[in-house]
Design a protein around this motif. Structure first.
Motif, mmCIF file in Angstrom:
data_model
loop_
_atom_site.group_PDB
_atom_site.id
_atom_site.type_symbol
_atom_site.label_atom_id
_atom_site.label_comp_id
_atom_site.label_asym_id
_atom_site.label_seq_id
_atom_site.Cartn_x
_atom_site.Cartn_y
_atom_site.Cartn_z
ATOM 1 N N GLU A 172 0.877 -1.181 0.000
ATOM 2 C CA GLU A 172 0.000 0.000 0.000
ATOM 3 C C GLU A 172 0.909 1.225 0.000
ATOM 4 O O GLU A 172 2.071 1.142 0.389
ATOM 5 N N SER A 173 0.415 2.373 -0.427
ATOM 6 C CA SER A 173 1.254 3.568 -0.475
ATOM 7 C C SER A 173 1.655 4.009 0.925
ATOM 8 O O SER A 173 0.954 3.733 1.906
ATOM 9 N N VAL A 174 2.769 4.714 1.008
ATOM 10 C CA VAL A 174 3.237 5.246 2.290
ATOM 11 C C VAL A 174 2.204 6.215 2.851
ATOM 12 O O VAL A 174 1.903 6.202 4.049
ATOM 13 N N ALA A 175 1.625 7.043 1.976
ATOM 14 C CA ALA A 175 0.620 8.023 2.419
ATOM 15 C C ALA A 175 -0.587 7.316 3.033
ATOM 16 O O ALA A 175 -1.105 7.739 4.067
ATOM 17 N N SER A 176 -1.028 6.235 2.411
ATOM 18 C CA SER A 176 -2.164 5.482 2.938
ATOM 19 C C SER A 176 -1.821 4.851 4.286
ATOM 20 O O SER A 176 -2.610 4.921 5.238
ATOM 21 N N CYS A 177 -0.652 4.249 4.378
ATOM 22 C CA CYS A 177 -0.229 3.643 5.649
ATOM 23 C C CYS A 177 -0.146 4.701 6.741
ATOM 24 O O CYS A 177 -0.612 4.484 7.862
ATOM 25 N N SER A 178 0.429 5.836 6.423
ATOM 26 C CA SER A 178 0.561 6.918 7.389
ATOM 27 C C SER A 178 -0.815 7.394 7.859
ATOM 28 O O SER A 178 -1.042 7.586 9.060
ATOM 29 N N TYR A 179 -1.727 7.573 6.921
ATOM 30 C CA TYR A 179 -3.084 8.009 7.262
ATOM 31 C C TYR A 179 -3.755 7.011 8.213
ATOM 32 O O TYR A 179 -4.300 7.397 9.251
ATOM 33 N N HIS A 180 -3.703 5.734 7.866
ATOM 34 C CA HIS A 180 -4.375 4.717 8.677
ATOM 35 C C HIS A 180 -3.696 4.531 10.038
ATOM 36 O O HIS A 180 -4.371 4.309 11.047
ATOM 37 N N LEU A 181 -2.380 4.641 10.088
ATOM 38 C CA LEU A 181 -1.679 4.573 11.370
ATOM 39 C C LEU A 181 -2.075 5.751 12.264
ATOM 40 O O LEU A 181 -2.278 5.588 13.472
ATOM 41 N N ASN A 182 -2.206 6.927 11.667
ATOM 42 C CA ASN A 182 -2.640 8.093 12.436
ATOM 43 C C ASN A 182 -4.062 7.930 12.957
ATOM 44 O O ASN A 182 -4.367 8.369 14.069
ATOM 45 N N MET A 183 -4.927 7.309 12.169
ATOM 46 C CA MET A 183 -6.296 7.056 12.633
ATOM 47 C C MET A 183 -6.286 6.066 13.802
ATOM 48 O O MET A 183 -7.018 6.239 14.778
ATOM 49 N N LEU A 184 -5.474 5.043 13.710
ATOM 50 C CA LEU A 184 -5.356 4.080 14.811
ATOM 51 C C LEU A 184 -4.781 4.753 16.057
ATOM 52 O O LEU A 184 -5.197 4.466 17.181
ATOM 53 N N ALA A 185 -3.838 5.667 15.856
ATOM 54 C CA ALA A 185 -3.241 6.385 16.986
ATOM 55 C C ALA A 185 -4.257 7.315 17.643
ATOM 56 O O ALA A 185 -4.281 7.454 18.872
ATOM 57 N N LYS A 186 -5.099 7.913 16.850
ATOM 58 C CA LYS A 186 -6.110 8.842 17.364
ATOM 59 C C LYS A 186 -6.994 8.176 18.420
ATOM 60 O O LYS A 186 -7.448 8.824 19.361
ATOM 61 N N TYR A 187 -7.214 6.879 18.283
ATOM 62 C CA TYR A 187 -8.085 6.159 19.211
ATOM 63 C C TYR A 187 -7.319 5.229 20.147
ATOM 64 O O TYR A 187 -7.889 4.352 20.775
ATOM 65 N N GLY A 188 -5.997 5.422 20.215
ATOM 66 C CA GLY A 188 -5.200 4.736 21.229
ATOM 67 C C GLY A 188 -4.816 3.305 20.931
ATOM 68 O O GLY A 188 -4.444 2.566 21.841
ATOM 69 N N PHE A 189 -4.841 2.896 19.668
ATOM 70 C CA PHE A 189 -4.469 1.527 19.323
ATOM 71 C C PHE A 189 -2.972 1.392 19.041
ATOM 72 O O PHE A 189 -2.391 0.336 19.252
ATOM 73 N N VAL A 190 -2.357 2.458 18.520
ATOM 74 C CA VAL A 190 -0.922 2.463 18.226
ATOM 75 C C VAL A 190 -0.354 3.806 18.674
ATOM 76 O O VAL A 190 -1.092 4.757 18.928
#
Length: 185
Positions: free
Chosen positions: A44-62
């Motif tokens: 997957e693109s780096v931008a997509s991975c970064s976006y999804h990781l940030n979403m997971l971080a927003k809710y305390g998963f990563v």
């Protein structure tokens, strides 16, 4: 060591995206990774991975970890995501169902892929891989007791999941997936 179920509808919606389960899988099984490393592993693109990781971080998963260089690796915060719609209503119940379905889709995809690769594993690992199903005729009380016994067994070695220093040499991520369903009356 069971984490309490996630009840926040927004956090549950964050888990309803199938790709986020893939990111959680990589971080759980392979340790901290940057968005670039996740991109290489998952195609997957780096931008997509970064976006999804940030979403997971927003809710305390990563969370991001301190590291050398500009790119910071991400790591798992919660060792287990517990999802149940029990006691939830409306939007929260729908979000829990969507998160659970995304999880199941990812779990079945992962299981199929790993079973396809079975013959490429070293012999000592081939003997541990497979599927099994069984039916038990139990009362509701017996089912609760049986589930608790299995849960206790599944929690053995949990300390190694987040603390790599506790893993013995040669340890690999071994996935156990348990589904419990009840036949309709």
């Amino acid at each position: 060591m069971t984490d309490s179920p996630i009840t926040d509808p927004k956090a549950l919606r964050a888990l309803s995206h199938p790709f986020r389960w893939k990111l959680l899988q990589v971080l759980t099984e392979q340790g901290p990774h940057t968005a670039t490393q996740c991109s290489e592993k998952l195609g997957e693109s780096v931008a997509s991975c970064s976006y999804h990781l940030n979403m997971l971080a927003k809710y305390g998963f990563v969370e991001e970890v301190e590291g050398a260089g500009r790119q910071k690796p991400w790591r798992i915060v919660r060792g287990r995501q517990s999802i149940s719609s029990e006691g939830l209503e409306g939007e929260a119940a729908l979000a829990a169902e969507a998160a659970a379905m995304a999880y199941l889709d990812q779990e079945f995809e992962r299981t199929r892929e790993r079973l396809r690769r079975h013959e490429h594993l070293p012999e000592e690992w081939r003997r541990t891989v497979g599927t099994q199903g069984t039916v038990k005729f139990l009362t509701a009380e017996e089912a609760v007791e049986y589930h608790a016994e299995v849960q206790a067994l599944l929690e053995k070695y949990d300390d190694r999941r987040l603390d790599e220093s506790l893993r013995p040499e040669g340890a690999r991520a071994v996935r156990y997936f348990l589904a419990v369903t009840v036949a309709p009356e």
